[in-house]
Design a protein around this motif. Structure first.
Motif, PDB file in Angstrom:
ATOM      1  N   HIS A  71       7.546  18.869  -0.161  1.00 42.06           N
ATOM      2  CA  HIS A  71       7.834  19.409  -1.489  1.00 42.06           C
ATOM      3  C   HIS A  71       7.315  18.512  -2.604  1.00 42.06           C
ATOM      4  CE1 HIS A  71      10.315  22.216   0.701  1.00 42.06           C
ATOM      5  NE2 HIS A  71      10.325  22.949  -0.388  1.00 42.06           N
ATOM      6  N   ILE A  72       6.759  17.364  -2.249  1.00 37.41           N
ATOM      7  CA  ILE A  72       6.167  16.505  -3.277  1.00 37.41           C
ATOM      8  C   ILE A  72       4.808  17.098  -3.644  1.00 37.41           C
ATOM      9  CG2 ILE A  72       5.229  14.195  -3.738  1.00 37.41           C
ATOM     10  CD1 ILE A  72       7.400  13.106  -1.887  1.00 37.41           C
ATOM     11  N   PRO A  73       4.575  17.339  -4.932  1.00 37.72           N
ATOM     12  CA  PRO A  73       3.338  18.038  -5.309  1.00 37.72           C
ATOM     13  C   PRO A  73       2.082  17.162  -5.178  1.00 37.72           C
ATOM     14  CG  PRO A  73       4.641  17.508  -7.248  1.00 37.72           C
ATOM     15  CD  PRO A  73       5.473  17.117  -6.067  1.00 37.72           C
ATOM     16  N   ASP A  74       2.263  15.858  -4.991  1.00 33.84           N
ATOM     17  CA  ASP A  74       1.107  14.980  -4.808  1.00 33.84           C
ATOM     18  C   ASP A  74       0.845  14.783  -3.312  1.00 33.84           C
ATOM     19  OD1 ASP A  74       0.988  14.681  -7.514  1.00 33.84           O
ATOM     20  OD2 ASP A  74       2.140  12.822  -7.538  1.00 33.84           O
ATOM     21  N   MET A  75      -0.412  14.435  -3.007  1.00 29.77           N
ATOM     22  CA  MET A  75      -0.744  14.153  -1.607  1.00 29.77           C
ATOM     23  C   MET A  75      -0.031  12.875  -1.174  1.00 29.77           C
ATOM     24  SD  MET A  75      -4.443  13.719   0.231  1.00 29.77           S
ATOM     25  CE  MET A  75      -5.143  12.310  -0.610  1.00 29.77           C
ATOM     26  N   VAL A  76       0.706  12.963  -0.050  1.00 34.67           N
ATOM     27  CA  VAL A  76       1.350  11.770   0.508  1.00 34.67           C
ATOM     28  C   VAL A  76       0.854  11.628   1.942  1.00 34.67           C
ATOM     29  CG1 VAL A  76       3.520  10.681   1.141  1.00 34.67           C
ATOM     30  CG2 VAL A  76       3.393  12.095  -0.918  1.00 34.67           C
TER      31      VAL A  76
END
Lengths: 634, 137
Positions: A282-287
């Motif tokens: 759910h984190i909108p950045d690439m992890v």
């Protein structure tokens, strides 16, 4: 003596006939009693094929079959056996045998051990067993008791079922159970035996078990371990690891090991992993997470998949070299190594990356994850896709540049235009003067009035052009940036404007003024315009008072106020009065081009300051000028 | 018997301005000779006595415009000042420009004064009168 395996019987210490065979039926050991019974030496017998050497021709195949069954573990069927031995003299004699398999340390059958009694020598001893054999059997029974105890007290439930021909295992009677199995069935052992699992209410995962048992090609013992865990219904017992052992064509052994605790722990750890995964997704950045040794991806979130256009399955276990152009991959890897070596957070404000949708720009933070001894474990990366923002910034920058260029062009145009306009208007005026002079005082009143109006219009136009030129000069010319002593400048200005001040009987009050940083010529123009403005718009009903004061607003900026008690202006005009050519009053009332305040504002803006007008009709006007202070002399 | 009056040399490509300045000098009481050249190039030819200008006397005062074709006032002034015999010749720049920068640049190049062409004829006459009185006997 070359016996081996779980049963080590010293053959020569028993009075029975004793022989040990290997898996191929060759004689591995033989005792003296058997040698003398057969009338052969040990040397003649060792290594010889037992069946060819010692078994009478007519029974030989049958005996071989018995041997084969023992070798397959079907000991119970053939433990007691009779056959006829052939002696060296050619006579045959019946012998009763007791057979046992010999096993290696893994339990695999490696041969047989057989003890025999010549039938004519058998006398009734009460139990039908020779005394020596009885002692051996007692030993074996003790061993079996030990094994039974081990099974009975094992926490894994053990059941043995035997099905009649064509009977479903579900209905097959229970042959034996251990304590754990009885507990699972919630029955005493005595009541469990003889019932079927169906009757006992035990719902085992029969279908996969049955399939596995039936599919086993080996008709002998087979083990089926069901890979999934099974809940045994009807109990609140939980989760079991179930195995089936085929013990014979109709006999099946089952074990059920309670793995509920391990299962719960696994479920909990899976749930936690799932939770983490959900959060990451759910984190909108690439992890992403890479293991520290080869920098292979071990975790990747959904935003990352979307960004790269690659699925998790494609990414896992591979590293940057598998996806990116060599120089790009080399850059990523170099930065990874750097942060793993130095620790902390490494920020890469902008890095290009090739994706399936073309090159994107990332703002990346890389963080090394180390164990407690400081050894690098993982590399954590968080990348924000700033491509669109960057594009917007560049576009904004481009527009600002265009605007600046266009402003410069416009200023240059205004300057050149007004400069070039000056010359013809000057000539219009001068030739007008000459015309008036040539025509002399004899000119009729009407043409004389036309000429006068023409000259006035030309004069006003020249005023406009001059002011426009001044305004554009404020922008187009370099601005000096020197300390300007305002006290001195305002004092000079009062002297220059002395006539105008005296003409309306105005009072000018000047407070202490600082040294500011700027262009003296432009600042002179600024304050001249402001003071002239106050003089021009004085209120004739009272003594005009103009006050010039200063106030520090910060260590770097000072506010100079020019305040009058003149006619003022409506507050909603405060912004518009700075527009070029904007006039609040008709030409008949007040002279002017409407450029004075526009020039003032331009000068202040060029100095990095601000100019604010405040006014009320009939109550005067205040102009506040914010200017940078000159640094204090050292 | 008085000495012959020196020549005032007008350097301007604009016929209107030449007409106005000639007339204003007359109104200011100048009755000596007035010559006119149309640009910097012609000014140098005049001063060096070249071509049609052979034998012309050196002017007593030069009124120099700045913006002209071929060779502009600034360049002409710089070249003129580089010639030793002409280093002290009075040169007054007479320009439309009121820019402080143009003024300081002209003075630096060796102009003796800088006059912005006035807006009214009366002012022009006044400026010519002052100039004549200051720079010519």
């Amino acid at each position: 003596m070359a016996t081996s395996g779980s049963f080590h019987l010293p053959l020569n210490q028993v009075s029975n006939l004793g022989v040990s065979l290997d898996r191929d039926g060759r004689i591995e050991a033989v005792n003296a009693a058997l040698c003398s019974f057969l009338g052969r030496t040990e040397a003649q017998l060792l290594g010889a094929d037992w069946f060819d050497t010692a078994i009478s021709t007519e029974g030989r195949d049958q005996v071989r079959a018995v041997f084969a069954r023992i070798m397959l573990g079907q000991v119970a069927l053939v433990r007691h056996y009779q056959n006829r031995l052939v002696r060296a003299d050619g006579n045959a004699a019946p012998v009763s045998w007791f057979n046992l398999p010999r096993r290696d340390e893994h339990g695999a059958i490696i041969g047989t051990l057989s003890l025999g009694d010549p039938l004519e020598a058998v006398t009734d001893t009460g139990s039908g067993e020779p005394a020596a054999l009885r002692s051996e059997l007692d030993l074996l029974r003790a061993r079996l008791d030990e094994a039974q105890a081990l099974i009975d007290h094992n926490p894994t439930a053990v059941l043995v079922l035997r099905a009649a021909q064509g009977q479903d295992f579900l209905d097959a009677p229970i042959l034996s159970v251990n304590n754990a199995a009885a507990a699972l069935l919630q029955l005493p052992i005595s009541q469990a035996i003889g019932r079927s699992t169906r009757q006992a209410g035990l719902r085992l995962p029969w279908e996969p078990l049955r399939q596995a048992i039936l599919n086993a090609q080996d008709p002998q013992i087979s083990t089926v371990h069901l890979p999934e865990l099974h809940t045994i219904e009807g109990q609140d017992a939980g989760v079991f690891s179930v195995r089936a052992f085929r013990l014979g064509a109709d006999t099946v052994g089952l074990t059920a090991e309670d793995v509920t605790q391990a299962w719960r722990e696994r479920v909990e750890s899976h749930r936690q992993a799932q939770f983490l995964e959900t959060v990451l997704d759910h984190i909108p950045d690439m992890v992403f997470v890479k293991e520290a040794r080869d920098l292979r991806f071990v975790r990747f979130n959904r935003a990352g998949e979307r960004l790269l256009g690659l699925s998790r399955d494609e990414l896992m276990g591979r590293n940057d070299n598998d996806f990116f152009p060599p120089d790009e991959a080399e850059f990523f890897i170099r930065k990874d190594r750097e942060v793993l070596a130095t620790g902390g957070v490494l920020e890469i404000p902008e890095e290009p990356i090739h994706t399936r949708d073309g090159v994107r720009t990332l703002h990346t933070k890389k963080i090394g994850v180390h164990d407690e001894s400081g050894r690098p474990l993982y590399l954590l990366g968080i990348s924000e896709d700033i491509t669109d923002r960057k594009k917007a910034e560049l576009e904004l920058e481009r527009r600002a540049l265009l605007l600046e260029q266009s402003n410069r062009d416009l200023e240059q145009f205004a300057y050149i235009a007004s400069h070039d306009l000056q010359e013809p208007i000057r000539k219009v005026r001068q030739f007008g003067d000459l015309l008036a002079e040539s025509l002399g005082p004899d000119l009729a009143p009407e043409p004389a009035d036309f000429l006068r109006r023409m000259k006035l219009a030309a004069e006003r136009m020249q005023g406009l052009i001059n002011d426009l030129l001044t305004l554009s000069r404020v922008n187009s010319q370099d601005r000096a940036n020197q300390p300007v002593n305002l006290a001195q400048r305002i004092s000079d200005l009062r002297e220059n404007l002395a006539d105008g001040i005296a003409a309306i009987g105005a009072r000018v009050e000047v407070g202490p003024l600082p040294v500011v940083l700027g262009d003296q010529v432009q600042l002179d123009q600024l304050f001249t315009n402001l003071v002239c403005n106050s003089l021009k718009f004085h209120d004739t009903s009272r003594e005009p008072v103009i006050q010039v004061h200063s106030r520090m607003v910060s260590p770097e900026m000072v506010e100079i106020s020019v305040e009058d008690n003149g006619i003022g202006f409506p507050p909603d005009e405060a912004a518009r009065i700075f527009l070029p050519f904007h006039r609040l009053h008709g030409r008949g009332d007040y002279d002017g081009t409407g450029m004075g305040l526009a020039i003032c504002r331009r000068v202040v803006e060029r100095h990095g300051g601000r100019l604010i007008a405040e006014g009320r009709p009939g109550q005067g006007a205040t102009f506040r000028v914010l200017l940078p202070l000159a640094p204090a002399p050292k | 018997m008085s000495l012959p009056l020196p020549t005032i040399l007008l350097v301007d490509d604009d016929d209107d301005d030449v007409l106005l300045v000639r007339r204003a000098l007359g109104s200011a009481g100048w009755c000596g000779p007035i010559q006119r050249v149309a640009d910097g190039q012609e000014l140098l030819e005049y001063l060096l006595g070249k071509g049609a200008w052979a034998g012309s006397p050196l002017p007593g005062l030069i009124l120099l415009d700045l913006n002209m074709p071929r060779l502009d006032g600034r360049s002409a002034l710089a070249r003129l000042r580089a010639i030793p015999d002409l280093a002290l010749l009075p040169v007054i720049v007479l320009s439309t420009s009121g820019s402080p920068r143009d003024r300081s640049e002209a003075i630096e190049l060796g102009a003796n004064d800088f006059i912005q062409k006035p807006s009214t004829y009366a002012d022009l006459v006044a400026a010519m009168r002052t100039t004549r009185e200051v720079w010519l006997p």
